[in-house]
Design a protein around this motif. Structure first.
Motif, PDB file in Angstrom:
ATOM      1  N   ASP A   1       0.828  -1.200   0.000  1.00 45.55           N
ATOM      2  CA  ASP A   1       0.000   0.000   0.000  1.00 45.55           C
ATOM      3  C   ASP A   1       0.865   1.253   0.000  1.00 45.55           C
TER       4      ASP A   1
ATOM      5  N   ARG B   1       2.353   1.717  -3.416  1.00 45.13           N
ATOM      6  CA  ARG B   1       1.343   2.184  -4.364  1.00 45.13           C
ATOM      7  C   ARG B   1       1.093   3.674  -4.160  1.00 45.13           C
ATOM      8  N   LEU B   2       1.008   4.113  -2.902  1.00 45.07           N
ATOM      9  CA  LEU B   2       0.809   5.536  -2.621  1.00 45.07           C
ATOM     10  C   LEU B   2       1.995   6.368  -3.090  1.00 45.07           C
TER      11      LEU B   2
ATOM     12  N   VAL C   1       4.075   5.623  -5.557  1.00 45.99           N
ATOM     13  CA  VAL C   1       4.048   5.662  -7.024  1.00 45.99           C
ATOM     14  C   VAL C   1       2.997   6.649  -7.506  1.00 45.99           C
ATOM     15  N   ALA C   2       1.829   6.655  -6.869  1.00 40.94           N
ATOM     16  CA  ALA C   2       0.768   7.590  -7.253  1.00 40.94           C
ATOM     17  C   ALA C   2       1.220   9.028  -7.023  1.00 40.94           C
ATOM     18  N   CYS C   3       1.906   9.269  -5.918  1.00 41.85           N
ATOM     19  CA  CYS C   3       2.410  10.613  -5.621  1.00 41.85           C
ATOM     20  C   CYS C   3       3.444  11.045  -6.658  1.00 41.85           C
TER      21      CYS C   3
ATOM     22  N   HIS D   1       3.658   9.974  -9.668  1.00 40.59           N
ATOM     23  CA  HIS D   1       2.959  10.184 -10.945  1.00 40.59           C
ATOM     24  C   HIS D   1       2.295  11.564 -10.975  1.00 40.59           C
ATOM     25  N   ARG D   2       1.667  11.957  -9.869  1.00 40.65           N
ATOM     26  CA  ARG D   2       1.046  13.292  -9.801  1.00 40.65           C
ATOM     27  C   ARG D   2       2.102  14.380  -9.915  1.00 40.65           C
TER      28      ARG D   2
END
Length: 113
Positions: free
Chosen positions: A62, A65-66, A68-70, A72-73
């Motif tokens: 988790d 994943r967070l 990677v999302a950060c 990406h943003r």
């Protein structure tokens, strides 16, 4: 914080006596738009997650994943900033060219006058 809540609640008047008085007179009570706004605000605040600085789960997947999302943003935001800067550079180049041609035209008119 939580200690402020009772003091804040004591500042608001309950709308029930007004509604009861309106119904006693045979009138349908009108919904106060500001009261609707306040109730929506309270509902949204109650439903909103509170960030405590601590991860809600300690699962490494988790967290990854967070992360990677950060990232990406951040990459999307930097891409947008770069495109804005490139557009600004292009507009500034056109402005410089227009200013130089205007200056040359003004010098030509001054020499002919």
């Amino acid at each position: 914080g939580a200690d402020c809540l009772p003091a804040c609640q004591s500042l608001t008047l309950p709308p029930e006596p007004c509604r009861a008085a309106a119904m006693a007179e045979g009138q349908m009570p009108e919904e106060d738009p500001f009261e609707q706004y306040l109730s929506q605000d309270q509902t949204a605040a109650a439903a909103a997650p509170v960030y405590t600085g601590e991860p809600t789960t300690h699962d490494a997947n988790d967290q990854l994943r967070l992360l990677v999302a950060c990232a990406h943003r951040q990459e999307q935001l930097l891409g947008k900033v770069c495109s804005v800067l490139m557009g600004l550079d292009e507009k500034m180049s056109r402005l410089v060219n227009a200013q130089e041609s205007l200056e040359a035209r003004m010098e030509q008119l001054a020499a002919n006058a």
